[in-house]
Design a protein around this motif. Structure first.
Motif, PDB file in Angstrom:
ATOM      1  N   ILE A  15     -84.925 -23.977  19.185  1.00 15.41           N
ATOM      2  CA  ILE A  15     -85.144 -24.017  17.737  1.00 15.41           C
ATOM      3  C   ILE A  15     -86.058 -22.848  17.374  1.00 15.41           C
ATOM      4  O   ILE A  15     -87.168 -22.738  17.898  1.00 15.41           O
ATOM      5  N   ARG A  16     -85.584 -21.982  16.496  1.00 17.14           N
ATOM      6  CA  ARG A  16     -86.342 -20.797  16.108  1.00 17.14           C
ATOM      7  C   ARG A  16     -86.937 -20.990  14.715  1.00 17.14           C
ATOM      8  O   ARG A  16     -86.256 -21.414  13.792  1.00 17.14           O
ATOM      9  N   ILE A  17     -88.213 -20.659  14.589  1.00 10.65           N
ATOM     10  CA  ILE A  17     -88.897 -20.763  13.299  1.00 10.65           C
ATOM     11  C   ILE A  17     -89.496 -19.399  12.981  1.00 10.65           C
ATOM     12  O   ILE A  17     -90.393 -18.914  13.668  1.00 10.65           O
ATOM     13  N   ARG A  18     -88.976 -18.788  11.934  1.00 11.30           N
ATOM     14  CA  ARG A  18     -89.354 -17.419  11.591  1.00 11.30           C
ATOM     15  C   ARG A  18     -90.381 -17.376  10.469  1.00 11.30           C
ATOM     16  O   ARG A  18     -90.301 -18.128   9.501  1.00 11.30           O
ATOM     17  N   PHE A  19     -91.351 -16.491  10.639  1.00  9.70           N
ATOM     18  CA  PHE A  19     -92.359 -16.228   9.603  1.00  9.70           C
ATOM     19  C   PHE A  19     -92.119 -14.829   9.054  1.00  9.70           C
ATOM     20  O   PHE A  19     -91.819 -13.896   9.804  1.00  9.70           O
ATOM     21  N   SER A  20     -92.271 -14.672   7.766  1.00  5.80           N
ATOM     22  CA  SER A  20     -92.060 -13.368   7.144  1.00  5.80           C
ATOM     23  C   SER A  20     -93.367 -12.702   6.722  1.00  5.80           C
ATOM     24  O   SER A  20     -93.355 -11.557   6.260  1.00  5.80           O
ATOM     25  N   ASP A  21     -94.478 -13.403   6.905  1.00  8.46           N
ATOM     26  CA  ASP A  21     -95.778 -12.852   6.492  1.00  8.46           C
ATOM     27  C   ASP A  21     -96.725 -12.839   7.687  1.00  8.46           C
ATOM     28  O   ASP A  21     -96.930 -13.865   8.346  1.00  8.46           O
ATOM     29  N   SER A  22     -97.330 -11.699   7.959  1.00 10.14           N
ATOM     30  CA  SER A  22     -98.196 -11.531   9.128  1.00 10.14           C
ATOM     31  C   SER A  22     -99.421 -12.432   9.079  1.00 10.14           C
ATOM     32  O   SER A  22     -99.799 -13.048  10.086  1.00 10.14           O
ATOM     33  N   VAL A  23    -100.055 -12.513   7.923  1.00  6.57           N
ATOM     34  CA  VAL A  23    -101.277 -13.303   7.795  1.00  6.57           C
ATOM     35  C   VAL A  23    -100.987 -14.797   7.981  1.00  6.57           C
ATOM     36  O   VAL A  23    -101.698 -15.506   8.681  1.00  6.57           O
ATOM     37  N   VAL A  24     -99.914 -15.264   7.362  1.00  4.98           N
ATOM     38  CA  VAL A  24     -99.536 -16.674   7.486  1.00  4.98           C
ATOM     39  C   VAL A  24     -99.223 -17.004   8.943  1.00  4.98           C
ATOM     40  O   VAL A  24     -99.661 -18.029   9.478  1.00  4.98           O
ATOM     41  N   TYR A  25     -98.477 -16.122   9.595  1.00  2.00           N
ATOM     42  CA  TYR A  25     -98.114 -16.333  11.008  1.00  2.00           C
ATOM     43  C   TYR A  25     -99.357 -16.365  11.887  1.00  2.00           C
ATOM     44  O   TYR A  25     -99.510 -17.248  12.730  1.00  2.00           O
ATOM     45  N   ARG A  26    -100.242 -15.402  11.670  1.00  2.00           N
ATOM     46  CA  ARG A  26    -101.461 -15.322  12.465  1.00  2.00           C
ATOM     47  C   ARG A  26    -102.315 -16.576  12.293  1.00  2.00           C
ATOM     48  O   ARG A  26    -102.773 -17.175  13.267  1.00  2.00           O
ATOM     49  N   ASN A  27    -102.511 -16.989  11.056  1.00  2.00           N
ATOM     50  CA  ASN A  27    -103.328 -18.176  10.797  1.00  2.00           C
ATOM     51  C   ASN A  27    -102.672 -19.455  11.316  1.00  2.00           C
ATOM     52  O   ASN A  27    -103.355 -20.379  11.758  1.00  2.00           O
ATOM     53  N   PHE A  28    -101.351 -19.481  11.273  1.00  2.32           N
ATOM     54  CA  PHE A  28    -100.623 -20.639  11.794  1.00  2.32           C
ATOM     55  C   PHE A  28    -100.888 -20.823  13.279  1.00  2.32           C
ATOM     56  O   PHE A  28    -101.155 -21.935  13.752  1.00  2.32           O
ATOM     57  N   ILE A  29    -100.847 -19.719  14.024  1.00  2.00           N
ATOM     58  CA  ILE A  29    -101.072 -19.789  15.474  1.00  2.00           C
ATOM     59  C   ILE A  29    -102.527 -20.113  15.784  1.00  2.00           C
ATOM     60  O   ILE A  29    -102.825 -20.958  16.635  1.00  2.00           O
TER      61      ILE A  29
END
Length: 213
Positions: free
Chosen positions: A20-34
């Motif tokens: 299952i692939r979950i894609r993020f399109s925003d760097s800040v959102v992705y970084r904070n999510f992790i």
């Protein structure tokens, strides 16, 4: 039934597929999510919440995987020890006797009083001979990552893998092989990755034929 709930978007995902692939399109959102993964996801098996840090295989860096880390080898030795047959146990007892006799002989011949533990088991034999899992060549990446996932899931009894950008490293054909192998072993990978089309212009773009574009 395995489920993943992503709190920031209020999304419940049933982990029925092997990948299952979950894609993020925003760097800040992705970084904070992790960074705040503990607060952003809830994993459950049969409606019972699980701690992803202890109940799942987490691959933060798919290019930096270590098959024979100390923790894994320790668990491997214990599991192998549980599967010892009566024949092997008799051989271990004979090895134990020979080693203790050797130490006693050394003590006498050197005129040194030697102390040693009087217990000896398969784990110590494996450690003494530096037994490890057979490594796969790094250039065979698909085989390498599959081996890593399957061995860890078997040893730790995992059925869920959380990865970050793993699927971006695979070709379409390799991804199909990965999906099939994981389905056979009833393992699900949830791969979070960033695909930001608004990033700065690349200095250099290299294609699959090593051409500079």
């Amino acid at each position: 039934m395995k489920k993943l709930f992503i709190k920031p978007v209020n999304e419940l995902i049933y982990l029925n597929n092997s990948v299952i692939r979950i894609r993020f399109s925003d760097s800040v959102v992705y970084r904070n999510f992790i960074i705040n993964l503990d607060d952003n996801i809830i994993l459950s098996i049969d409606d019972s919440p699980i701690n992803y840090q202890t109940k799942t295989l987490v691959i933060l860096n798919p290019l930096n995987i270590e098959l024979n880390d100390k923790k894994t080898l320790s668990l491997l030795y214990k599991k192998l020890s549980y599967r010892v047959s009566e024949t092997i146990q008799k051989k271990i007892i004979n090895i134990e006797k020979e080693i203790f006799d050797l130490i006693e002989t050394l003590s006498i011949e050197s005129s040194c009083a030697l102390e040693y533990t009087d217990s000896f088991d398969l784990t110590k034999i494996l450690q003494m001979n530096q037994v490890t899992l057979q490594e796969v060549k790094k250039d065979c990446y698909l085989e390498c990552i599959l081996t890593y996932i399957k061995i860890n899931c078997e040893l730790y009894n995992y059925s869920i893998v959380l990865s970050f950008g793993l699927t971006l490293l695979l070709t379409k054909e390799e991804l199909t092989v990965l999906e099939n192998e994981l389905a056979i072993n009833q393992i699900c990978i949830v791969d979070f990755y960033l695909n930001n089309s608004n990033q700065a212009i690349d200095y250099l773009l290299i294609d699959n034929d090593w051409n500079k574009l």
